[in-house]
Design an enzyme around this catalytic site. Structure first.
Site, PDB file in Angstrom:
ATOM      1  CE  LYS A  54      -3.847  -2.207   2.322  1.00  0.00           C
ATOM      2  NZ  LYS A  54      -4.336  -2.714   3.609  1.00  0.00           N
ATOM      3  CD  GLN A  98      -3.766  -4.500   6.576  1.00  0.00           C
ATOM      4  OE1 GLN A  98      -3.761  -3.483   5.888  1.00  0.00           O
ATOM      5  NE2 GLN A  98      -4.170  -5.668   6.117  1.00  0.00           N
ATOM      6  CG  ASP A 121     -10.354  -0.212   4.997  1.00  0.00           C
ATOM      7  OD1 ASP A 121     -10.082  -0.746   3.912  1.00  0.00           O
ATOM      8  OD2 ASP A 121      -9.666  -0.344   6.026  1.00  0.00           O
TER       9      ASP A 121
HETATM   10  N1  GUN Z   1      -7.035  -6.786   5.980  1.00  0.00           N
HETATM   11  C1  GUN Z   1      -7.309  -7.537   4.890  1.00  0.00           C
HETATM   12  N2  GUN Z   1      -8.001  -6.829   3.990  1.00  0.00           N
HETATM   13  C2  GUN Z   1      -8.184  -5.598   4.508  1.00  0.00           C
HETATM   14  C3  GUN Z   1      -8.818  -4.411   4.030  1.00  0.00           C
HETATM   15  O1  GUN Z   1      -9.384  -4.346   2.934  1.00  0.00           O
HETATM   16  N3  GUN Z   1      -8.776  -3.356   4.869  1.00  0.00           N
HETATM   17  C4  GUN Z   1      -8.184  -3.400   6.086  1.00  0.00           C
HETATM   18  N4  GUN Z   1      -8.212  -2.309   6.841  1.00  0.00           N
HETATM   19  N5  GUN Z   1      -7.582  -4.477   6.556  1.00  0.00           N
HETATM   20  C5  GUN Z   1      -7.584  -5.570   5.760  1.00  0.00           C
END
Ligand code: GUN
Length: 300
Positions: A54, A98, A121
Site C-alpha cells: 500500500k 489494517q 476502507d
Molecule cells: N485486511 C485484509 N483486507 C483488509 C482491508 O481491505 N482493509 C483493512 N483495513 N484491513 C484488511
C-alpha cells in the site's frame, strides 16, 4: 468455448494510471497532495506485506504515505489517540487501520473512531449506512474493484440476475448494495443456503466471496455468466515439495472457464484491484475535503 479472462492486473494498472493523473492535476491546480495514513498494529506477516505494498503504490501514484507501525501490545487508548491525531491532520485525507487487530483491541470501536470522510476502507458504520441508503459514501475497496470491472466488462448491469455468495461486512454485503445500486436483481447466498448450486445457476453475474477453496463448481455456473472470484485461498501442493502452496479462488477455475462467458482468475483478478481502489478512494476523499469536483470513474 472458453471464457474471456478478465485481467484484473491490467485493469488495476489502468486505474492506478488514472489515479496518478488526477493526483497530478490536484497538485497543479489546487496545490493539494492526497495523503493516506496506514496503521499497522503487531507483526502479522500477511498484514506487513499488504501495508508495504500500500505504501509503495501510494508513493508511486504521487501521493503522500504515512505509515504508523505499533507494537502488538499497544493499548486501545494509544491507538485511539493516534486516530484522533490523524482525523485532525489536514495532510491526511485517508486513514486505514489494517485488520485483523490484536484480540485485546475492540476493532469496531477503532473503525468507528475514524472520521467517516477519511474512512477509505468504507467500514465506518456511517459509511455502511450511507451506502445502504444510496447516499454519497466511501465504498469498501474490494467490492468497488469488482463493480468497476463488471461495469467495464458488461456496460450496464441493469436487470441482470446477480448472486453474491458470501455475507461478510467487507465484501458480500457491500457488494450486494453496489449491485443493487446499479439496478441488478440481487441475491445474497452463503455456505448455508439451501440448494446453493441451483441458486448460483440463476446468476448472470456470480460473485464468489465465501472463503472456501474451489467451492463453486463448473456445473453451478450458468453458461455465459460473468464470474467474479474474490477468494484468495492458500492450498498445499505437496507434489511441488514440502511446505509449498498455491493460491486458488472460491471457484473451480479450470471447470468454470469452460462454462462462463467471462471470469476473473486467481491470482491476477480481483486482488490487484483492491489497492488500486484504495488509492482511488484517497483521491476521492481529498477532492471532497477540499470542495473540489470528484473525478469520474473512481467510485460508485
Ligand atoms: N485486511 C485484509 N483486507 C483488509 C482491508 O481491505 N482493509 C483493512 N483495513 N484491513 C484488511
Amino acid at each position: 468455448m472458453a471464457a474471456t479472462i478478465i485481467d484484473g492486473k491490467a485493469f488495476a494498472e489502468g486505474l492506478r494510471a488514472k489515479v496518478g493523473e488526477h493526483v497530478a492535476t490536484l497538485k497543479a491546480k489546487a496545490g493539494v497532495v492526497p495523503g493516506l495514513a496506514v496503521v499497522l498494529v503487531g507483526e502479522d506477516p500477511a498484514s506487513q506485506v499488504y501495508v508495504r505494498n500500500k505504501g509503495r503504490q501510494t508513493v508511486e501514484a504521487g501521493m503522500q504515505s504515512f505509515e504508523h507501525r505499533l507494537d502488538a501490545d499497544t493499548g486501545e487508548a494509544e491507538l485511539l489517540a493516534l486516530i484522533a491525531r490523524l482525523n485532525a491532520d489536514p495532510a491526511v485525507h485517508g486513514i486505514l487501520v489494517q485488520l485483523p487487530l490484536p484480540g485485546h483491541i475492540d476493532a469496531e470501536g477503532v473503525i468507528n473512531a475514524i472520521a467517516p470522510e477519511k474512512d477509505v476502507d468504507g467500514f465506518h458504520i456511517s459509511n455502511v449506512g450511507r451506502l445502504a441508503t444510496g447516499q454519497k459514501s466511501m465504498v469498501p475497496c474490494t467490492p468497488l474493484g469488482c463493480l468497476l470491472m463488471l461495469r467495464a466488462h458488461l456496460g450496464s448491469l441493469q436487470g441482470a440476475e446477480a448472486v453474491v455468495v458470501g455475507r461478510s461486512n467487507i465484501v458480500g454485503k457491500p457488494m450486494a448494495q453496489l449491485l443493487l445500486g446499479d439496478s441488478a436483481t440481487v441475491t445474497i447466498a452463503h455456505s448455508r443456503t439451501r440448494d446453493l448450486p441451483q441458486v448460483c445457476r440463476r446468476a448472470d453475474i456470480l460473485v464468489a466471496a465465501v472463503g472456501r477453496p474451489r467451492m463453486i463448481e463448473g456445473g453451478w455456473i450458468k453458461p455465459g455468466a460473468t464470474v467474479i472470484d474474490v477468494g484468495i485461498n492458500r492450498v498445499p501442493t505437496p507434489e511441488k515439495g514440502e511446505g509449498k502452496h498455491r493460491l486458488v479462488g472460491d471457484v473451480d477455475f479450470e471447470a468454470a472457464v469452460e462454462v462462463a462467458g467471462a471470469i476473473t482468475p486467481v491470482p491476477g483478478g480481483v486482488g490487484p484491484m483492491t489497492i488500486a481502489c484504495l488509492l482511488a478512494n484517497t483521491v476521492t476523499a481529498a477532492c471532497r475535503a477540499n470542495g473540489l469536483p470528484e473525478p469520474e470513474g473512481l467510485t460508485a
